[in-house]
Scaffold this motif. Sequence first.
Motif, mmCIF file in Angstrom:
data_model
loop_
_atom_site.group_PDB
_atom_site.id
_atom_site.type_symbol
_atom_site.label_atom_id
_atom_site.label_comp_id
_atom_site.label_asym_id
_atom_site.label_seq_id
_atom_site.Cartn_x
_atom_site.Cartn_y
_atom_site.Cartn_z
ATOM 1 N N SER A 1 40.937 37.220 46.745
ATOM 2 C CA SER A 1 42.208 37.894 46.494
ATOM 3 C C SER A 1 42.237 39.340 47.001
ATOM 4 N N ASN B 1 47.872 36.827 36.148
ATOM 5 C CA ASN B 1 47.538 37.924 37.060
ATOM 6 C C ASN B 1 48.748 38.421 37.837
ATOM 7 N N LYS C 1 40.366 33.590 43.328
ATOM 8 C CA LYS C 1 40.088 34.948 42.828
ATOM 9 C C LYS C 1 39.131 35.679 43.761
ATOM 10 N N LYS D 1 39.606 39.256 36.722
ATOM 11 C CA LYS D 1 38.886 37.973 36.836
ATOM 12 C C LYS D 1 39.085 37.097 35.610
ATOM 13 N N TYR E 1 46.100 32.477 36.982
ATOM 14 C CA TYR E 1 46.792 32.816 38.228
ATOM 15 C C TYR E 1 48.142 33.484 37.949
ATOM 16 N N SER F 1 38.636 29.803 40.926
ATOM 17 C CA SER F 1 37.590 30.812 41.149
ATOM 18 C C SER F 1 37.513 31.187 42.634
ATOM 19 N N GLY G 1 45.168 33.620 47.291
ATOM 20 C CA GLY G 1 44.638 34.801 46.606
ATOM 21 C C GLY G 1 45.372 36.073 46.985
#
Length: 428
Positions: free
Chosen positions: A112, A197, A109, A190, A194, A106, A167
Amino acid sequence: MSDIAKLQIGDNSYEFPLVKGTENEVAINIKTLRGATDGVITIDPGFKNTGSCESAITFLDGEKGILRYRGYSIEELAEKADFLEVAYALIFGDLPSKEQLEKFHSDIKENSVVDDDVKKILDAFPKSAHPMGVLSSLTSALTAFNPGSVNVDSEEDMYKSVVKIMGKFPVLVAWTMRKKQGLPLNYGSKSLGYVENILKMMFEQPNEDYVMSPILKDALDKLLILHADHEQNCSTSTVRIVGSSHAGLFASLSAGISALWGPLHGGANQAVLEMLEAIKEDGGDTKKYMAKAKDKNDPFRLMGFGHRVYKNFDPRAKIIKLAADEVLKDLGIVDPILEIARGLEQEALNDPYFVDRKLYPNVDFYSGIIYRAMGIPVEMFTVMFALGRLPGWIAQWKEMRLNKEPIGRPRQIYTGENHRNFKSIEKR
Ligand code: ACO
């Protein structure tokens, strides 16, 4: 074994203590050599016999083909862990608890977002620029957008830098590829993991919802884990030596990216695929290229073969070879390049030139085949390596600073002219 090494120079003898690692590796501690001997130093081009530090991050036994991060074997990590857990273990010393992992993810993120002005820098690069040059520049540019050096004595400050770069780096990687492909720059989501994404940012098309392929996600997780650290290789040593001048983390990483780029190091994955393509175009005659690789008058080397420390086999190559088979099968891809790779490997493993020199396929021999099956352009292969190596570089930089290592500054043996008098230009 005694714990003293004795050295005889002329009539004088000197004693130096041995240093032993937890896996019984032995080194001679020569810290006092120059002072005790009135100026004698050691010389070891390429550092083939020189340890630069003591490190608790990665253990590698090149003779037995063992690789472990923080004590965990690479085989087990590749099978059971995900990349973020491995990154955490490398950077913080052990695998995270569920809560630690959730917090780490978290925080990553939350950090990032890349300053929008970085897009202007990216815009200024020609589309033809190699993605490694672009990535190295953008990583360096992050120092300008995140001024203030890390206070390495503050755990909190160090943690903040870690989550920032973890990030932002995948965003820079994805943007580097999207810029080349003329695609709009984007961000992750969100709700995704990882590695998910990374895939979303790289492959999402405008006006289309990105559909995640579990096969690609698993393959990328595995590839990133296998590349995550490899003790004191060229790029990692670069990161440590740049950081040893107390340059910041991002600046040190940018230097590491440049070191990784070369075809004798991370750039080999691109070089392997280009070599396999060239062999295919040339009719697939692997014997011809084997002969070229053995010919001392021909600069050609079998890319993806040989390793400075693995003299038995590269354990990562074994895992990647299997993964390449699986990914191609799962995706229903028949790639003639894979056949050429298998053919070259078989010939090399039975050829005295390669056997005598202990040249085996390394991590890069098969990784490009998977990247290609995933739809990643060849020029991006080394960028993917950098993405995997990021936690290793961070861990090594952090360890070097926390161990308060001195600035890296090797000596030399001078072989140039002795003192001579200056001649005015008319007399030269
Ligand atoms: N093809 C043909 N011959 C080779 C190869 C190769 N790929 N690699 C080494 N050799 C030969 C050398 O010519 C030398 O022969 P000699 O003893 O007759 O002179 C001998 O094997 C030893 O080679 P060195 O270059 O001295 O070994 P070194 O440990 O310095 O280099 C390296 C290791 C750079 C990896 C080398 O094997 C190589 O260039 N491989 C191809 C590039 C590559 O795949 N790099 C990726 C490495 S993995 C990584 O960085 C992630």
